[in-house]
Design a protein around this motif. Structure first.
Motif, PDB file in Angstrom:
ATOM      1  N   ALA A  50       0.848  -1.189   0.000  1.00 25.24           N
ATOM      2  CA  ALA A  50       0.000   0.000   0.000  1.00 25.24           C
ATOM      3  C   ALA A  50       0.880   1.234   0.000  1.00 25.24           C
ATOM      4  CB  ALA A  50      -0.903   0.013   1.227  1.00 25.24           C
ATOM      5  N   ILE A  51       0.397   2.279  -0.652  1.00 20.18           N
ATOM      6  CA  ILE A  51       1.066   3.582  -0.581  1.00 20.18           C
ATOM      7  C   ILE A  51      -0.011   4.627  -0.313  1.00 20.18           C
ATOM      8  CG2 ILE A  51       2.357   5.352  -1.835  1.00 20.18           C
ATOM      9  CD1 ILE A  51       3.648   3.182  -3.475  1.00 20.18           C
ATOM     10  N   ILE A  52       0.275   5.502   0.636  1.00 16.88           N
ATOM     11  CA  ILE A  52      -0.640   6.600   0.894  1.00 16.88           C
ATOM     12  C   ILE A  52       0.180   7.881   0.890  1.00 16.88           C
ATOM     13  CG2 ILE A  52      -2.557   7.398   2.332  1.00 16.88           C
ATOM     14  CD1 ILE A  52      -2.082   4.784   3.976  1.00 16.88           C
ATOM     15  N   VAL A  53      -0.360   8.897   0.278  1.00 18.00           N
ATOM     16  CA  VAL A  53       0.297  10.204   0.276  1.00 18.00           C
ATOM     17  C   VAL A  53      -0.670  11.206   0.885  1.00 18.00           C
ATOM     18  CG1 VAL A  53       1.511  11.927  -1.091  1.00 18.00           C
ATOM     19  CG2 VAL A  53       1.443   9.540  -1.859  1.00 18.00           C
ATOM     20  N   MET A  54      -0.156  12.046   1.766  1.00 18.25           N
ATOM     21  CA  MET A  54      -1.048  12.925   2.511  1.00 18.25           C
ATOM     22  C   MET A  54      -0.435  14.311   2.650  1.00 18.25           C
ATOM     23  SD  MET A  54      -2.416  12.124   6.292  1.00 18.25           S
ATOM     24  CE  MET A  54      -3.846  11.153   6.323  1.00 18.25           C
ATOM     25  N   ASN A  55      -1.312  15.262   2.758  1.00 20.40           N
ATOM     26  CA  ASN A  55      -0.877  16.620   3.067  1.00 20.40           C
ATOM     27  C   ASN A  55      -0.775  16.736   4.590  1.00 20.40           C
ATOM     28  OD1 ASN A  55      -0.577  19.299   3.568  1.00 20.40           O
ATOM     29  ND2 ASN A  55      -2.249  19.980   2.216  1.00 20.40           N
ATOM     30  N   PRO A  56       0.453  16.873   5.125  1.00 19.12           N
ATOM     31  CA  PRO A  56       0.589  16.875   6.596  1.00 19.12           C
ATOM     32  C   PRO A  56      -0.032  18.111   7.231  1.00 19.12           C
ATOM     33  CG  PRO A  56       2.684  17.366   5.573  1.00 19.12           C
ATOM     34  CD  PRO A  56       1.737  17.013   4.450  1.00 19.12           C
ATOM     35  N   GLU A  57      -0.363  19.101   6.413  1.00 18.92           N
ATOM     36  CA  GLU A  57      -0.893  20.334   6.988  1.00 18.92           C
ATOM     37  C   GLU A  57      -2.387  20.310   7.215  1.00 18.92           C
ATOM     38  OE1 GLU A  57       0.901  22.957   4.073  1.00 18.92           O
ATOM     39  OE2 GLU A  57       2.001  23.910   5.728  1.00 18.92           O
ATOM     40  N   ASN A  58      -3.091  19.364   6.588  1.00 18.70           N
ATOM     41  CA  ASN A  58      -4.529  19.293   6.855  1.00 18.70           C
ATOM     42  C   ASN A  58      -5.121  17.888   6.778  1.00 18.70           C
ATOM     43  OD1 ASN A  58      -4.520  18.810   4.148  1.00 18.70           O
ATOM     44  ND2 ASN A  58      -5.669  20.648   3.575  1.00 18.70           N
TER      45      ASN A  58
END
Lengths: 607, 386
Positions: A257-265
């Motif tokens: 699995a790969i998840i990419v996220m905006n750490p700011e929101n």
């Protein structure tokens, strides 16, 4: 002879019967005539259901991830069993290449109520549709209707995130009946389709048409009886189609699995799980063979590994051990452990190994993180203890669902004294904490938990609930529901703690010379009973002002370091296409990644 | 006046038959169009053929001496029972129900239970007329046994409504014959539980009963037909929608041209037409009873009473079903419903009534002047015309 008298009696009874019948007919025709006339008018109208299309699903820049395509079906229009003429049944059956008996059975099976239109053929190809339209005058008992069918233009892309739809099952129907669901309705069965069902589902309409003896439409004379369908609300997601394509491609052929996220929101830019399925198969009605293939496959393609599977975290968990030790002031920022790493650590009768058999020598906490030295963290774990480990794991959100709006999220498992005592009694093996300190033993995390925890570290402590959908809007773009970012908790680290750990995390990436984007993170190679180690990488960039966070898990993928290049590629994509090259924060003047790894204390030590 | 009685019987039955032709065509055209590839007159044509046969049979019965039926009573019973047995073996049902009610003869269907109805009347009239002179137990019980056998044969088809009609007609005749009440009550006490058991053995009978109690709750299922019938009848209002303008016949009301034709009549001709049809039946029944009262001999009296009871009960049961007063059951409306056997049997009954009326005591118009004969002389060899 009694005949005469009894004849009179019989005549009286007959007269009474006549009186009753006359009164009854008068009551029906004169007193209630108008009511029955209204009912009779209703009879002339056929209510043909018009299925509402489900809302579309868009990515963050308006690219379509899920939409609808028309599917054409043939409806059998004759209502009553008596009026199903053998000739019509025969000619229609021969047109549909079936037998009259089968066709009659299909008709009865496919209608909820007698005397209602029934579907006799579905999923017509355009060729079949045109062929039927040409000859339909010869088959007055049949008509064509179209209904929207869910369509995923990118096939299996983000299939676990989007989910799939299918015909409503008996249990779900019982639960949703009150909300207007009926037999044969389409309902979201997984992913966003399931979680946002109430927004995606529209309201079916009805077309009231006047029909003649042959059930041919005479035209829409009864507009006031016609209810147009209302399309479902469109979902505007946080997904970036290009990034999703990239991560899906990276995972192709692997399990992970790969998840990419905006750490700011907490916005999820991409969420991929592999292997994948094609959700279009479900929308059109899954064949039994196909379902068996999906459900019985040894690599479980229906599982969303990003949120539904938990794994031992391995060294990535050292973030928690280090945070606990520094916050609880069990170790000084520049303190070296009493036992330099010689590749092995003895605890009682047990020997615990470092991954590097030749040993790392003497390290401080940043160095321990950078080199992922087990011997260092064994000693740190003994100081921290099982209770502090549990406390900080919980602070980072482990052991509880992250609240990502997808169904069936796994909560994972974190070690605790209660659990150990329940299993082993008061004399639970104290060496267990050594395993836990390096993310092994009885400890399981989901990739999404890992990512949320690293995001919290990156953004200064805010534990975001992952967000997939920003708003649901109707066809005119009017927002019907919006879903703002949500902070579920605060980790609350001292700035010094954060700085020390950050140096370690930057060092991890610098060791492999891939740090053009100022990436910071932690690799893991988690031992597991299933074979090769699970490879982890969780990190964020740029370290000085995190804009993107990523978590990679590859089942039995070997060493986490092997996937650092994926992290670099993903961050590179986000830097160019999501943040925008110009908006990417510039590092402090003259500072390189290597400079960021060094700190005053480091230099002092070195000096 | 017997002559006016004859004219009344002829006029009323021809009026009802004319209404039947109109209604059968009106209510069946759409169905025939769909079912028989555009031949909207399919049922009309068959109905006209049936009517021609029925008129011929009726004329024969009117001109023939009704005492013929005394001689033919037992043959009629034997033929009826044989046909009923054949029906059980080779009969065909309607739609999906597992029933055996019709014998298929070429392109036509014969319903033996209609013949059983008449045979019951013949044999009972013969028997009742001779009561008091019955010589042995064999003569006393055989006719009643024959009626029971026919009742049972019809009931196991299963066709409970027709079996009920046979029993009820027999009951009326025995009642008129002055049979003591306790015998009638006793027979009723025997038959009613029997019918109840047979009804409850049939699933569709139960659902009919339930939907009878509250048809609107089962509007889409077992209550559908009676509701559509009420809608048809009710929507006719005072003057009706006009001939051919029924909406309910367009497949909403199943069996619109057979058992439920009265509903379509009410829809197209309104209360005026529906009441006129009721009045016609009432006049027919009154004329039948009058014929019985004036019959020149006991056989004629009971024959007339029995035939009037058969036709009258048939009409009453059908009308009660159509108006939702009793549970749905398959009895055609005499004269009007589509259905050959019923039509022929009805006209045969009317023809025999006319024959009886012609020969009644004061009727001299046809050259007969006959006192009422003592019953004893009516035994067996009576021949009253050359």
């Amino acid at each position: 002879m009694a005949t005469k008298g009894r004849l009179v009696a019989a005549a009286v009874v007959a007269g009474a019967a006549l009186g009753i019948l006359t009164l009854r007919v008068a009551d029906l025709q004169l007193a209630s005539g108008d009511d029955f006339y209204a009912l009779s008018q209703q009879n002339r109208l056929r209510r043909i259901p018009v299925r509402a299309p489900r809302g579309r699903v868009y990515d963050r820049s308006g690219e379509v991830l899920a939409c609808n395509r028309p599917s054409y079906s043939i409806l059998w229009m004759l209502p009553s069993a008596e009026a199903v003429p053998a000739a019509a049944l025969e000619r229609s059956a021969s047109y549909l290449t079936t037998t009259p008996a089968t066709l009659a059975a299909t008709i009865e099976e496919n209608r909820e109520f007698p005397y209602e239109p029934a579907e006799v053929a579905t999923g017509l190809t355009p060729r079949e549709l045109f062929a039927f339209e040409e000859v339909r005058a010869r088959y007055p008992e049949m008509t064509v209707v179209s209904r929207p069918v869910r369509c995923y233009p990118h096939g299996s892309l983000a299939c676990h995130l989007l989910g799939y739809v299918g015909e409503i099952g008996p249990e779900r129907l019982a639960a949703l009946k009150a909300r207007g669901y009926g037999l044969g309705d389409t309902v979201g069965l997984a992913g966003l389709e399931y979680a946002y069902e109430e927004y995606l589902r529209g309201r079916d309409g009805f077309e009231a048409v006047a029909v003649n003896a042959l059930e041919k439409k005479l035209g829409l004379e009864y507009a006031e009886e016609t209810t147009p369908p209302r399309a479902g609300y469109d979902l505007h997601t946080t997904i970036d189609l290009g990034l999703q394509l990239l991560v899906d491609g990276l995972l192709a052929g692997r399990r992970g699995a790969i998840i990419v996220m905006n750490p700011e929101n907490g916005d999820v830019w991409a969420l991929a799980s592999s292997p994948a399925v094609d959700p279009n198969d479900f929308a059109a009605g899954l064949s039994a063979a196909r379902w068996a293939a999906y459900a019985g496959a040894p690599d479980h393609p229906l599982l969303n590994r990003a949120i539904q599977c938990s794994y031992p975290p391995g060294s990535t968990f050292k973030l928690v051990t280090a945070s606990a030790a520094l916050e609880e002031e069990l170790v000084r920022h520049d303190e070296r452990m009493p036992l330099p790493c010689g590749g092995v650590f003895r605890y009682g009768r047990w020997r615990f190994h470092c991954w590097k058999r030749s040993g790392h020598g003497s390290l401080d906490i940043a160095g321990g993180l950078k080199n992922s030295c087990n011997v260092f963290f064994f000693q740190l774990g003994l100081r921290v203890g099982i209770d502090n480990l549990n406390k900080y794991a919980r602070k980072y959100g482990y052991g509880a669902p992250t609240g990502i709006p997808l169904p069936h999220e796994n909560r994972g498992l974190i070690p605790s004294r209660e659990r150990l005592e329940r299993k082993w009694g008061k004399r639970w093996p104290r060496g267990e904490v050594l395993n836990n300190a390096v993310g092994q033993g009885q400890i399981l995390l989901t990739p999404i938990q890992e990512l949320v925890a690293f995001c919290a570290f990156a953004n200064g402590g805010r534990l975001y609930r992952p967000r997939l959908v920003t708003r649901a809007a109707d066809g005119d773009g009017v927002v019907r529901a919006s879903f703002p970012p949500e902070v579920r908790g605060v980790v609350g680290l001292e700035p010094a703690t954060r700085e020390t750990i950050m140096r370690g995390l930057i060092g991890v990436v610098n060791r492999y010379g891939v740090n053009a984007h100022y990436l910071a993170g932690k690799t893991g190679s988690a031992e597991n009973p299933l074979g090769d180690t699970h490879a982890w990488f969780a990190g964020f960039a740029p370290a000085y002002e995190p804009k993107v966070a990523v978590c990679i898990l590859v089942e039995n993928g070997g060493y986490g370091e092997s996937y650092l290049k994926w992290g670099k590629e993903i961050v590179g994509y986000c830097r160019e296409n999501i943040i925008g090259g110009a908006a990417w924060p510039q590092p402090p003047a003259g500072v390189t990644p290597a400079d960021m790894e060094k700190s005053k204390t480091d230099e002092e030590v070195a000096g | 006046m017997p002559r006016s009685l004859v004219i009344t019987l002829i006029a009323v039955s021809l009026m009802l038959a004319t209404a039947g032709v109109l209604m059968v065509f009106s209510s069946s055209a759409a169905l025939a169009y769909v079912k028989y590839d555009g031949d909207s007159m399919y049922f009309l044509k068959r109905h006209l053929i049936n009517l021609a046969v029925a008129l011929a049979v009726g004329a024969f019965c009117a001109f023939a001496d009704y005492h013929l039926w005394r001689r033919l009573a037992w043959p009629a019973v034997i033929v009826a029972v044989s046909l009923l047995v054949l029906t059980l073996a080779f009969g065909v049902g309607s739609y999906a129900a597992p029933v055996h009610r019709w014998l298929k003869l070429g392109r036509f269907y014969l319903q033996p239970s209609e013949l059983a109805k008449l045979a019951t009347v013949f044999v009972l009239a013969k028997y009742i007329a001779r009561r008091g002179q019955l010589e042995n137990a064999y003569e006393k019980w055989l006719p009643l046994g024959a009626v029971v056998v026919m009742f049972a044969a019809v009931a196991v088809q299963p066709d409970f409504s027709m079996a009920f009609l046979i029993a009820a007609s027999a009951f009326v005749m025995l009642f008129l014959a002055g049979v003591r009440f306790r015998y009638i009550v006793g027979a009723g006490a025997l038959v009613v539980p029997l019918l109840a058991i047979m009804i409850s053995a049939q699933k569709y009978q139960i659902s009919r009963l339930i939907s009878y109690v509250d048809p609107w709750r089962y509007a889409r299922g077992s209550g559908y037909q009676v509701i559509q019938s009420l809608i048809a009848l009710g929507s006719g209002g005072l003057l009706g929608r006009g001939l051919g303008a029924s909406n309910q016949k367009l497949f909403y009301l199943p069996q619109a041209h057979t058992d439920f034709v009265y509903a379509i009549l009410g829809e197209e001709f309104g209360f005026v037409g529906a009441a006129a049809a009721l009045a016609a039946f009432a006049i027919l029944v009154a004329a039948g009873f009058k014929t019985a009262a004036r019959a020149s001999d006991a056989f004629g009296r009971y024959l007339a009473a029995g035939l009037t009871a058969v036709v009258g009960l048939c009409a009453a049961v059908n009308l009660c079903v159509v108006t939702g007063l009793i549970p749905t059951t398959g009895i055609p409306l005499p004269f009007i419903s589509y259905g050959g056997t019923s039509l022929v049997a009805t006209f045969a009954a009317v023809g025999i009534l006319i024959s009886i009326a012609r020969r009644s005591g004061v009727d001299s118009a046809f050259g007969y002047a006959r006192r009422e004969m003592p019953s004893a002389s009516l035994n067996g060899t009576f021949v009253d015309y050359v």
